[in-house]
Structure formats: structure tokens, C-alpha cells
Design an enzyme around this catalytic site. Structure first.
Site, short mmCIF file in Angstrom:
data_model
loop_
_atom_site.label_atom_id
_atom_site.label_comp_id
_atom_site.label_asym_id
_atom_site.label_seq_id
_atom_site.Cartn_x
_atom_site.Cartn_y
_atom_site.Cartn_z
N HIS A 98 -15.55 -7.73 3.82
CA HIS A 98 -14.99 -8.89 4.54
C HIS A 98 -15.91 -10.09 4.40
O HIS A 98 -17.12 -9.96 4.25
CB HIS A 98 -14.78 -8.56 6.02
CG HIS A 98 -16.00 -8.02 6.69
ND1 HIS A 98 -16.38 -6.70 6.59
CD2 HIS A 98 -16.94 -8.62 7.47
CE1 HIS A 98 -17.48 -6.51 7.28
NE2 HIS A 98 -17.85 -7.66 7.82
N HIS A 100 -17.01 -13.57 6.33
CA HIS A 100 -16.97 -14.30 7.61
C HIS A 100 -16.81 -15.79 7.33
O HIS A 100 -17.58 -16.36 6.53
CB HIS A 100 -18.29 -14.15 8.37
CG HIS A 100 -18.58 -12.77 8.85
ND1 HIS A 100 -18.32 -12.37 10.14
CD2 HIS A 100 -19.12 -11.68 8.24
CE1 HIS A 100 -18.70 -11.10 10.31
NE2 HIS A 100 -19.19 -10.67 9.16
#
Ligand code: AMP
Ligand code: ZN
Length: 139
Positions: A98, A100
Site C-alpha cells: 500500500h 500512504h
């Protein structure tokens, strides 16, 4: 697989989605380190940056500028930090790749990311760069 973000992709756990296409999902981070703190993930499971497929990486990172502009406009942010944590030593806690997106609103917005500056050692930098150039990427 017992993966939190795979469960979000599958709709088994709720998420506040901000963008979705065939390959990519973006949703608000529950911790909201700054207002609008968003996670961008590939729908397919990859542990982190080290095992990410290049085509999937292209789709993932390809969404970042547009999402950054959207967050800036929607929330009136002045700037943004884009961060990926890969492996525990780097702060990774959820082992599904992922990115951010952390909208920034000023010095007092609760986030402080600064690199320590030191006197440059150009000899050391040259040696380090050579070592990295000569290392064959493991795939
Ligand atoms: P990292 O530490 O880089 O692995 O980031 C994992 C992030 O996932 C943290 O910032 C958490 O706040 C966030 N997170 C954990 N569970 C959820 C969830 N159910 N929905 C949204 N974000 C989550
Ligand atoms: Zn997963």
C-alpha cells in the site's frame, strides 16, 4: 489468505473508498495521520514493494498523481507526502502493498517528516553508488 486488505477488496470488511478500478483501490486510512490520509492498494495481493509485479506497480503508482491532485483540491491541502513502508523495519504493519497519501496542511498538521542533514562525504557516496550499480537485481 488472512489479509486485512484482501478482505477490504473482497468487501468482507468496510472501507471508506475514494477510488476504485479493475486493479486498484484507494480508501481512507482508519488512523488519519493527517485529514484525508489515504491508502492506495493493488487489488491483487503482494506483500510489499519487493515482490510487486512491475505492471501492477505501473497501475498502482499511475493513480498517485491524480489522487494527490484530488485530495489537494477536495481538502484544500497545501502539499502531500507519499510513503510506502516495506517490511517491519520500515514500519510496515499490514503486509499487503500500500501507498500512504498524506495531505499536508502546514507545520502544525500533526506530521513531521524530515531527513537528518549532514556534511556530504562525496567519496563515500561514489563508492555506495558503484556498489548499487554493480548489484544485479534479484527477481
Ligand atoms: P503500514 O504501517 O504502512 O503497514 O500501514 C498500515 C495502515 O493501515 C496503518 O496506517 C493503519 O492505520 C491502516 N489500517 C489498518 N486497518 C485498517 C482498516 N481496517 N481500514 C483502513 N486502514 C487500516
Ligand atoms: Zn492481501
Amino acid at each position: 489468505m488472512d489479509c486485512l486488505f484482501c478482505k477490504i477488496v473482497a468487501g468482507e470488511i468496510p472501507a471508506s473508498k475514494v477510488y476504485e478500478d479493475e486493479q486498484i483501490l484507494a480508501f481512507l486510512d482508519i488512523s488519519q495521520a493527517t485529514p484525508g490520509h489515504t491508502l492506495v492498494i493493488p487489488k491483487e495481493h503482494y506483500r510489499n514493494i519487493f515482490d510487486l509485479d512491475p505492471q501492477v506497480a505501473q497501475a498502482l503508482f499511475g493513480q498517485v498523481p491524480g489522487l494527490a491532485r484530488r485530495l489537494k483540491q477536495a481538502l484544500g491541502a497545501e502539499g502531500i507526502n507519499v510513503i510506502n513502508n516495506s517490511e517491519e523495519v520500515a514500519g510496515q504493519t499490514v503486509f499487503h502493498t500500500h501507498i500512504h497519501l498524506l495531505p499536508r496542511f502546514g507545520q502544525e498538521d500533526g506530521l513531521d517528516i524530515r531527513f537528518q542533514t549532514q556534511e556530504p562525504d562525496f567519496e563515500h557516496l561514489a563508492q555506495l553508488a558503484q556498489k548499487i550499480r554493480e548489484t544485479t537485481e534479484e527477481v
